[in-house]
Design an enzyme around this catalytic site. Structure first.
Site, short mmCIF file in Angstrom:
data_model
loop_
_atom_site.label_atom_id
_atom_site.label_comp_id
_atom_site.label_asym_id
_atom_site.label_seq_id
_atom_site.Cartn_x
_atom_site.Cartn_y
_atom_site.Cartn_z
N ILE A 136 0.86 -1.20 0.00
CA ILE A 136 0.00 0.00 0.00
C ILE A 136 0.89 1.24 0.00
CG2 ILE A 136 -1.79 1.29 1.23
CD1 ILE A 136 -2.56 -1.31 2.67
N LYS A 205 5.44 0.42 12.63
CA LYS A 205 4.82 1.08 11.47
C LYS A 205 4.04 2.32 11.91
CE LYS A 205 4.48 -3.46 9.26
NZ LYS A 205 3.64 -4.66 9.17
N1 HSE Z 1 4.80 -9.57 9.71
C1 HSE Z 1 4.11 -8.48 9.09
C2 HSE Z 1 2.63 -8.78 9.03
C3 HSE Z 1 4.58 -8.18 7.70
O1 HSE Z 1 2.18 -9.82 9.48
O2 HSE Z 1 1.92 -7.92 8.53
C4 HSE Z 1 5.87 -7.47 7.70
O3 HSE Z 1 5.82 -6.31 8.43
#
Ligand code: HSE
Length: 444
Positions: A136, A205
């Protein structure tokens, strides 16, 4: 014009996807970027395997520093992950005057300030579209597409593993541990899923989005992080009956008191689009003062979806690398000398609403006592759901005591107030088990 030369560190799932998509779409990418983009060197510990993937025309080495030392390499892609050797190599690549593309959210959320400062001093770019929500283009949207806006809040499903687990728990009525095993069997969850299920990956994030949205430094250490390991199937069922789904949300919000930055399970009204994002998919809602609410949806992980973001960064750098560094899009959207010192609020200062589940003795006056404590604390109740008594066990005096679940939804209150009220409610002898508290977000 001579193609831009790229060195790739780490030929894993995303590295292979990047190599394959770049090769497959090279003509179209060249027409967009204005010149060719070629991965000419790859570093991987398993040289033979990597060589068989990329063919003979690409030099494969086991020592990443051979790429950093090569003066012909313009851009280094870091797909190693973690804060260890990846940090050292990124800083060395910057020092060698290379632009860097990375999918490493953990590295940037924790060491971003140091890395972006080093890049600015050297006049190189560090691009990280792939670090947040995989395919995204949310970094591009926040940093450029929404640049006119004062961003008010962001709420995202930014971890596919936990969203898959929560979807399975709801669909099949199973508990967390069973859903986790299924996620592992299907390859959605890592053998060590700690960063995903404890909310750490989502918090990395959210930290990056918070910095870009509000022009504050990356401050992972100030994020409140709570995962999904304590969630029970019963809460998912009760939430559904009340018109809500439970999602692990990464939230960052501008408030008069400061910035909220938090990851925790949240009740979201079922009627919101984001509540219907199922399985391993990701979605991010952004509220801007001019644009209103926007929603971005797609695959948050996987080989080619993440490669899509990595290659978008390669194209951006190809277009911009000859520009005056001061005229490029800043790493964190705001000019480095125009960052804000808005502070990140401790969780106790966050204002939100709550879902509470209390396992109580089904006796006269129990509900009155519980609601009385909430009233004394100045916490307003939005809805109450009481189940029929469903279990009879013996108390200390061997008297049969029917038990039941009482579910309470509250209006907004400050977390510190709720914490104090929870201590008092928990102390009641008629409250038989630890109270479940899940935060609720209307996202209106
Ligand atoms: N492990 C992450 C997830 C993906 O399950 O979205 C990589 O950041």
């Amino acid at each position: 014009m001579k193609p831009i030369q790229v060195g790739l560190l780490g030929m894993g799932v995303v590295g292979s996807g990047t190599f394959n998509v770049l090769r497959r779409n090279q003509e179209e990418i060249k027409r967009r970027a204005g010149r060719g983009i070629e991965i000419t060197m790859v570093a991987d510990l398993d040289v033979a395997r990597a060589q068989s993937q990329v063919g003979e025309g690409v030099q494969v080495v086991s020592d990443a520093r051979a790429i950093i030392a090569n003066p012909d390499i313009d851009i280094v892609i870091e797909l190693i992950g973690g804060y260890g050797i990846a940090k050292t190599l990124v800083l060395e690549a910057i020092a060698a005057g290379k632009h860097v593309v990375t999918a490493n959210k953990a590295l940037l959320a924790v060491h971003g300030t140091e890395i972006f400062a080093a890049a600015s001093a050297k006049g190189v770019m560090v691009a990280f579209e792939a670090a947040v929500a995989g395919g995204i283009p949310i970094i591009k949207a926040l940093r450029e597409g929404l640049t006119a806006n004062s961003i008010q809040w962001i709420a995202g499903i930014i971890n596919g593993t936990t969203n898959f687990i929560l979807s399975e728990m709801r669909d099949k009525g199973i508990d967390f541990a069973v859903a986790l095993k299924q996620a592992q069997a299907l390859g959605y969850a890592e053998a060590d899923p700690t960063f995903d299920i404890e909310g750490v990956d989502a918090a990395h994030k959210a930290t990056l989005m918070s910095a870009i949205a509000f022009g504050i430094p990356v401050q992972f250490d100030k994020a409140y992080v709570e995962g999904i390991t304590q969630l029970g199937a019963a809460d998912i069922k009760y939430a559904e009956q009340l018109g809500y789904r439970i999602k692990l949300l990464g939230i960052t919000k501008r408030t008069p008191a400061g910035i909220e930055l938090r990851v925790h399970p949240s009740l979201v009204p079922t009627k919101r689009l984001i509540a219907n994002v199922e399985g391993a998919m990701n979605a991010v809602m952004v509220q801007g003062d001019a644009v209103g609410t926007t929603l971005y949806y797609g695959k948050g992980a996987g080989s080619e979806p993440t490669a899509s973001a990595v290659i978008a960064d390669l194209v951006d750098i190809t277009r911009l690398h000859t520009a005056d560094p001061l005229n490029r899009v800043p790493h964190l959207a705001f000019q480095p000398n125009a960052m804000s010192d808005l502070h990140v609020l401790p969780m106790s200062d966050v204002v939100t609403s709550y879902y509470l589940r209390l396992r109580v003795a089904d006796q006269a006056g129990v509900l009155a006592k519980v609601t009385g404590l909430l009233a004394e604390a100045g916490i307003s109740i939005d809805a109450v759901l009481q189940r029929e008594a469903d279990e009879v066990v013996s108390d200390a005096a061997n008297t049969s005591v029917p038990q039941t679940d009482v579910i309470i939804l509250t209006h907004d209150c400050v977390e510190a107030k709720m914490n104090a009220a929870l201590v008092q409610m928990q102390a009641l002898s008629t409250v038989l088990e630890p109270i479940t508290r899940i935060r609720k977000e209307e996202l209106a």
